[in-house]
Design a protein around this motif. Structure first.
Motif: not given
Length: 180
Positions: A15-25
């Protein structure tokens, strides 16, 4: 209890990865202008969402299956920690964690060979020569598939001779690919 804790931690991490890294790619301008191009964040988003759904289902199943059992307590979990730290699973996790730290420096080729070699030792392979040959051949096959056919840029490494070897292998694969 251990399985439940690991599932919850994975759920939080994804969940952290989805909201912090994937969406901001960042999306390259060339891809943004092409309406038919698949955006680079589509597959990571889809995979993480599927994993989150599967983890949520698994957490509910673990709780239902183990509710009321005596070994489903934090004290039983605390007693099982030393056993886990001596297990092959934990040693395999250490091998992968170590590989993630040396991947950029050593490059894909040497890191993959080392990971496959040490995993083979961990799984009990006694013939070192066969293990080394299999590790090299599997790494070359993976390198050809990902670098040559799928055009994925694998880490070349920062160590001079390893980087030069990766570059020469890439040019060799590119030449072979150009023939076909």
């Amino acid at each position: 209890m251990f399985e439940l804790i690991v599932n919850i931690l994975l759920f939080i991490f994804l969940g952290f990865t989805f909201f912090t890294h994937v969406l901001e790619a960042p999306v390259p301008v060339k891809v943004q202008k092409n309406p038919y191009a698949l955006q680079p964040d589509v597959w990571p988003k889809a995979i993480i969402i599927l994993l989150l759904i599967c983890l949520a289902i698994n957490i509910v199943q673990i709780i239902r299956r183990n509710r009321g059992k005596q070994d489903f307590t934090f004290s039983a979990f605390a007693k099982s920690i030393p056993v886990f730290l001596k297990s092959k699973m934990f040693l395999g996790m250490l091998i992968l964690a170590g590989a993630s730290f040396v991947l950029e420096t050593l490059g894909f080729m040497l890191t993959a060979i080392l990971v496959l070699f040490f995993y083979g030792l961990l799984l009990g392979e006694k013939n070192i020569l066969r293990l080394l040959i299999a590790s090299v051949l599997i790494t070359l096959l993976l390198y050809i598939i990902f670098s040559g056919f799928l055009s994925v840029n694998l880490p070349r490494g920062t160590v001079g001779f390893l980087r030069n070897f990766a570059l020469s292998l890439e040019s060799l694969i590119g030449g072979i690919k150009g023939i076909f």
